[in-house]
Design a protein around this motif. Structure first.
Motif, PDB file in Angstrom:
ATOM      1  N   PHE A  75       5.271  -2.698 -19.229  1.00  0.00           N
ATOM      2  CA  PHE A  75       3.949  -2.086 -19.169  1.00  0.00           C
ATOM      3  C   PHE A  75       2.960  -3.022 -18.485  1.00  0.00           C
ATOM      4  CE2 PHE A  75       3.243   1.927 -21.133  1.00  0.00           C
ATOM      5  CZ  PHE A  75       1.886   2.156 -20.994  1.00  0.00           C
ATOM      6  N   ALA A  76       2.953  -4.284 -18.888  1.00  0.00           N
ATOM      7  CA  ALA A  76       2.020  -5.249 -18.305  1.00  0.00           C
ATOM      8  C   ALA A  76       2.261  -5.405 -16.801  1.00  0.00           C
ATOM      9  CB  ALA A  76       2.148  -6.598 -19.006  1.00  0.00           C
ATOM     10  N   THR A  77       3.511  -5.456 -16.398  1.00  0.00           N
ATOM     11  CA  THR A  77       3.844  -5.587 -14.984  1.00  0.00           C
ATOM     12  C   THR A  77       3.431  -4.337 -14.204  1.00  0.00           C
ATOM     13  OG1 THR A  77       5.702  -7.013 -15.550  1.00  0.00           O
ATOM     14  CG2 THR A  77       5.718  -6.038 -13.349  1.00  0.00           C
ATOM     15  N   GLY A  78       3.778  -3.184 -14.743  1.00  0.00           N
ATOM     16  CA  GLY A  78       3.440  -1.930 -14.072  1.00  0.00           C
ATOM     17  C   GLY A  78       1.942  -1.713 -13.956  1.00  0.00           C
ATOM     18  N   LEU A  79       1.223  -1.960 -15.039  1.00  0.00           N
ATOM     19  CA  LEU A  79      -0.236  -1.801 -15.007  1.00  0.00           C
ATOM     20  C   LEU A  79      -0.868  -2.817 -14.069  1.00  0.00           C
ATOM     21  CD1 LEU A  79      -1.167  -1.115 -18.729  1.00  0.00           C
ATOM     22  CD2 LEU A  79      -1.002   0.505 -16.857  1.00  0.00           C
ATOM     23  N   GLY A  80      -0.384  -4.047 -14.120  1.00  0.00           N
ATOM     24  CA  GLY A  80      -0.913  -5.076 -13.230  1.00  0.00           C
ATOM     25  C   GLY A  80      -0.748  -4.684 -11.779  1.00  0.00           C
ATOM     26  N   TYR A  81       0.410  -4.153 -11.439  1.00  0.00           N
ATOM     27  CA  TYR A  81       0.645  -3.723 -10.064  1.00  0.00           C
ATOM     28  C   TYR A  81      -0.308  -2.593  -9.685  1.00  0.00           C
ATOM     29  CZ  TYR A  81       2.621  -1.436  -6.046  1.00  0.00           C
ATOM     30  OH  TYR A  81       2.762  -0.851  -4.823  1.00  0.00           O
ATOM     31  N   MET A  82      -0.419  -1.597 -10.563  1.00  0.00           N
ATOM     32  CA  MET A  82      -1.249  -0.435 -10.237  1.00  0.00           C
ATOM     33  C   MET A  82      -2.720  -0.802 -10.090  1.00  0.00           C
ATOM     34  SD  MET A  82       0.540   2.381 -12.646  1.00  0.00           S
ATOM     35  CE  MET A  82       0.065   3.890 -11.836  1.00  0.00           C
ATOM     36  N   VAL A  83      -3.206  -1.673 -10.953  1.00  0.00           N
ATOM     37  CA  VAL A  83      -4.623  -2.032 -10.941  1.00  0.00           C
ATOM     38  C   VAL A  83      -4.940  -2.999  -9.798  1.00  0.00           C
ATOM     39  CG1 VAL A  83      -6.443  -3.193 -12.235  1.00  0.00           C
ATOM     40  CG2 VAL A  83      -4.950  -1.553 -13.384  1.00  0.00           C
ATOM     41  N   PHE A  84      -4.040  -3.951  -9.555  1.00  0.00           N
ATOM     42  CA  PHE A  84      -4.316  -4.995  -8.570  1.00  0.00           C
ATOM     43  C   PHE A  84      -3.675  -4.752  -7.206  1.00  0.00           C
ATOM     44  CE2 PHE A  84      -4.952  -7.215 -12.626  1.00  0.00           C
ATOM     45  CZ  PHE A  84      -6.268  -7.619 -12.429  1.00  0.00           C
ATOM     46  N   GLU A  85      -3.130  -3.568  -6.981  1.00  0.00           N
ATOM     47  CA  GLU A  85      -2.430  -3.288  -5.726  1.00  0.00           C
ATOM     48  C   GLU A  85      -3.264  -3.606  -4.486  1.00  0.00           C
ATOM     49  OE1 GLU A  85      -1.101  -1.149  -2.246  1.00  0.00           O
ATOM     50  OE2 GLU A  85      -2.835  -0.550  -3.427  1.00  0.00           O
ATOM     51  N   PRO A  86      -4.548  -3.246  -4.410  1.00  0.00           N
ATOM     52  CA  PRO A  86      -5.309  -3.603  -3.192  1.00  0.00           C
ATOM     53  C   PRO A  86      -5.389  -5.120  -2.973  1.00  0.00           C
ATOM     54  CG  PRO A  86      -6.479  -1.922  -4.440  1.00  0.00           C
ATOM     55  CD  PRO A  86      -5.344  -2.400  -5.306  1.00  0.00           C
ATOM     56  N   TYR A  87      -5.585  -5.863  -4.052  1.00  0.00           N
ATOM     57  CA  TYR A  87      -5.646  -7.325  -3.976  1.00  0.00           C
ATOM     58  C   TYR A  87      -4.287  -7.883  -3.537  1.00  0.00           C
ATOM     59  CZ  TYR A  87      -6.220 -12.159  -5.517  1.00  0.00           C
ATOM     60  OH  TYR A  87      -6.265 -13.523  -5.570  1.00  0.00           O
ATOM     61  N   LEU A  88      -3.220  -7.388  -4.162  1.00  0.00           N
ATOM     62  CA  LEU A  88      -1.882  -7.873  -3.842  1.00  0.00           C
ATOM     63  C   LEU A  88      -1.501  -7.544  -2.395  1.00  0.00           C
ATOM     64  CD1 LEU A  88      -0.184  -6.811  -7.176  1.00  0.00           C
ATOM     65  CD2 LEU A  88      -0.835  -9.134  -6.502  1.00  0.00           C
ATOM     66  N   ARG A  89      -1.899  -6.358  -1.932  1.00  0.00           N
ATOM     67  CA  ARG A  89      -1.644  -5.961  -0.546  1.00  0.00           C
ATOM     68  C   ARG A  89      -2.316  -6.951   0.409  1.00  0.00           C
ATOM     69  NH1 ARG A  89      -0.836  -1.032   2.309  1.00  0.00           N
ATOM     70  NH2 ARG A  89      -0.744   0.066   0.327  1.00  0.00           N
ATOM     71  N   SER A  90      -3.575  -7.288   0.139  1.00  0.00           N
ATOM     72  CA  SER A  90      -4.306  -8.224   0.995  1.00  0.00           C
ATOM     73  C   SER A  90      -3.678  -9.611   0.963  1.00  0.00           C
ATOM     74  CB  SER A  90      -5.771  -8.310   0.560  1.00  0.00           C
ATOM     75  OG  SER A  90      -6.420  -7.093   0.812  1.00  0.00           O
ATOM     76  N   ALA A  91      -3.261 -10.046  -0.238  1.00  0.00           N
ATOM     77  CA  ALA A  91      -2.636 -11.365  -0.361  1.00  0.00           C
ATOM     78  C   ALA A  91      -1.336 -11.423   0.430  1.00  0.00           C
ATOM     79  CB  ALA A  91      -2.387 -11.693  -1.832  1.00  0.00           C
ATOM     80  N   ALA A  92      -0.518 -10.364   0.345  1.00  0.00           N
ATOM     81  CA  ALA A  92       0.739 -10.334   1.081  1.00  0.00           C
ATOM     82  C   ALA A  92       0.482 -10.327   2.585  1.00  0.00           C
ATOM     83  CB  ALA A  92       1.562  -9.109   0.682  1.00  0.00           C
ATOM     84  N   THR A  93      -0.508  -9.555   3.008  1.00  0.00           N
ATOM     85  CA  THR A  93      -0.852  -9.487   4.427  1.00  0.00           C
ATOM     86  C   THR A  93      -1.331 -10.848   4.927  1.00  0.00           C
ATOM     87  OG1 THR A  93      -1.422  -7.161   4.176  1.00  0.00           O
ATOM     88  CG2 THR A  93      -2.267  -8.267   6.132  1.00  0.00           C
ATOM     89  N   ALA A  94      -2.108 -11.552   4.091  1.00  0.00           N
ATOM     90  CA  ALA A  94      -2.584 -12.893   4.456  1.00  0.00           C
ATOM     91  C   ALA A  94      -1.425 -13.877   4.617  1.00  0.00           C
ATOM     92  CB  ALA A  94      -3.569 -13.405   3.410  1.00  0.00           C
ATOM     93  N   GLU A  95      -0.305 -13.579   3.951  1.00  0.00           N
ATOM     94  CA  GLU A  95       0.890 -14.419   4.084  1.00  0.00           C
ATOM     95  C   GLU A  95       1.722 -14.020   5.299  1.00  0.00           C
ATOM     96  OE1 GLU A  95       1.898 -17.121   2.310  1.00  0.00           O
ATOM     97  OE2 GLU A  95      -0.018 -16.995   1.249  1.00  0.00           O
ATOM     98  N   GLY A  96       1.236 -13.043   6.050  1.00  0.00           N
ATOM     99  CA  GLY A  96       1.939 -12.612   7.250  1.00  0.00           C
ATOM    100  C   GLY A  96       3.090 -11.659   6.985  1.00  0.00           C
ATOM    101  N   VAL A  97       3.070 -11.000   5.821  1.00  0.00           N
ATOM    102  CA  VAL A  97       4.157 -10.091   5.449  1.00  0.00           C
ATOM    103  C   VAL A  97       3.629  -8.658   5.414  1.00  0.00           C
ATOM    104  CG1 VAL A  97       5.780  -9.482   3.616  1.00  0.00           C
ATOM    105  CG2 VAL A  97       5.289 -11.892   4.094  1.00  0.00           C
ATOM    106  N   ASP A  98       4.405  -7.749   5.966  1.00  0.00           N
ATOM    107  CA  ASP A  98       4.050  -6.328   5.954  1.00  0.00           C
ATOM    108  C   ASP A  98       4.205  -5.786   4.527  1.00  0.00           C
ATOM    109  OD1 ASP A  98       3.605  -3.641   6.527  1.00  0.00           O
ATOM    110  OD2 ASP A  98       5.614  -3.330   7.342  1.00  0.00           O
ATOM    111  N   TRP A  99       3.123  -5.252   3.978  1.00  0.00           N
ATOM    112  CA  TRP A  99       3.120  -4.763   2.597  1.00  0.00           C
ATOM    113  C   TRP A  99       4.169  -3.671   2.393  1.00  0.00           C
ATOM    114  CZ3 TRP A  99       1.959  -6.269  -1.975  1.00  0.00           C
ATOM    115  CH2 TRP A  99       1.828  -5.364  -3.030  1.00  0.00           C
TER     116      TRP A  99
END
Length: 198
Positions: A156-180
């Motif tokens: 639950f914590a992992t799933g909710l964290g992903y759903m809530v923070f997805e825009p942030y995580l997408r930006s972080a991955a993109t900043a690392e040069g990886v296609d989301w």
């Protein structure tokens, strides 16, 4: 700002049920996008295409609308899972709980905003059917009750964290040069491995 949900050419909702549904739909989008505190009753009513006085008539207050919105979103998540047999493994259940529909994402984002803004869990929900389904699935997969609860908690914590923070995580991955879009399948695979670990 959230765009109007209904087409401008559509007629305003008429009748108690239609007005309540339009208001809770509009509120769910506003609350998920910006949180509960910053959103006004007038803004929700305008998005729903009704007079703001109807919020007070049908829900008593903004707090009443918040509770009704959370209840409607929770019911939507439950309905999404009602067709299941109740015999699914965690690996089968997890994508159904956290994957896919817009209503599921709205529900979890509104719950998160409500908690962060100080609503108590008792105000949000009296029972926890989705969590209960995860615990039951973990037990069917061979976990003891305490391990099943621990496993459901982490999922639950992992799933909710992903759903809530997805825009942030997408930006972080993109900043690392990886296609989301290349990262997302990897995430689901790792998430399902977490679900299959007793």
């Amino acid at each position: 700002m959230t765009k109007k949900i209904e087409d401008d050419s559509a007629r305003p909702p008429k009748g108690r049920d239609a007005v309540r549904r339009a208001l809770t739909e509009a509120a769910s989008h506003c609350f998920a996008e910006r949180g509960i505190g910053p959103v006004s009753v007038r803004e929700i009513a305008a998005l729903a295409g009704v007079n703001h006085g109807l919020v007070h008539r049908h829900f008593g207050s903004k707090d009443g609308l918040v509770k009704a919105t959370l209840s409607a979103l929770s019911d939507s998540v439950d309905e999404k899972l009602d067709h299941l047999s109740g015999e699914e493994s965690l690996v089968e259940l997890v994508p159904k709980v956290f994957g896919g529909t817009k209503e599921v994402g709205l529900h979890w984002r509104v719950v998160t905003h409500a908690l962060l803004e100080g609503m108590s869990v008792d105000e949000l929900q009296q029972d926890f059917p989705v969590f209960h389904r995860l615990v039951d699935a973990a037990e069917r997969d061979g976990s003891t009750r305490i391990n099943a609860v621990a496993q459901a908690t982490l999922i639950f914590a992992t799933g909710l964290g992903y759903m809530v923070f997805e825009p942030y995580l997408r930006s972080a991955a993109t900043a690392e040069g990886v296609d989301w879009d290349a990262v997302r399948p990897q995430l689901m695979g790792r998430f399902l491995r977490l679900a299959s670990t007793n």
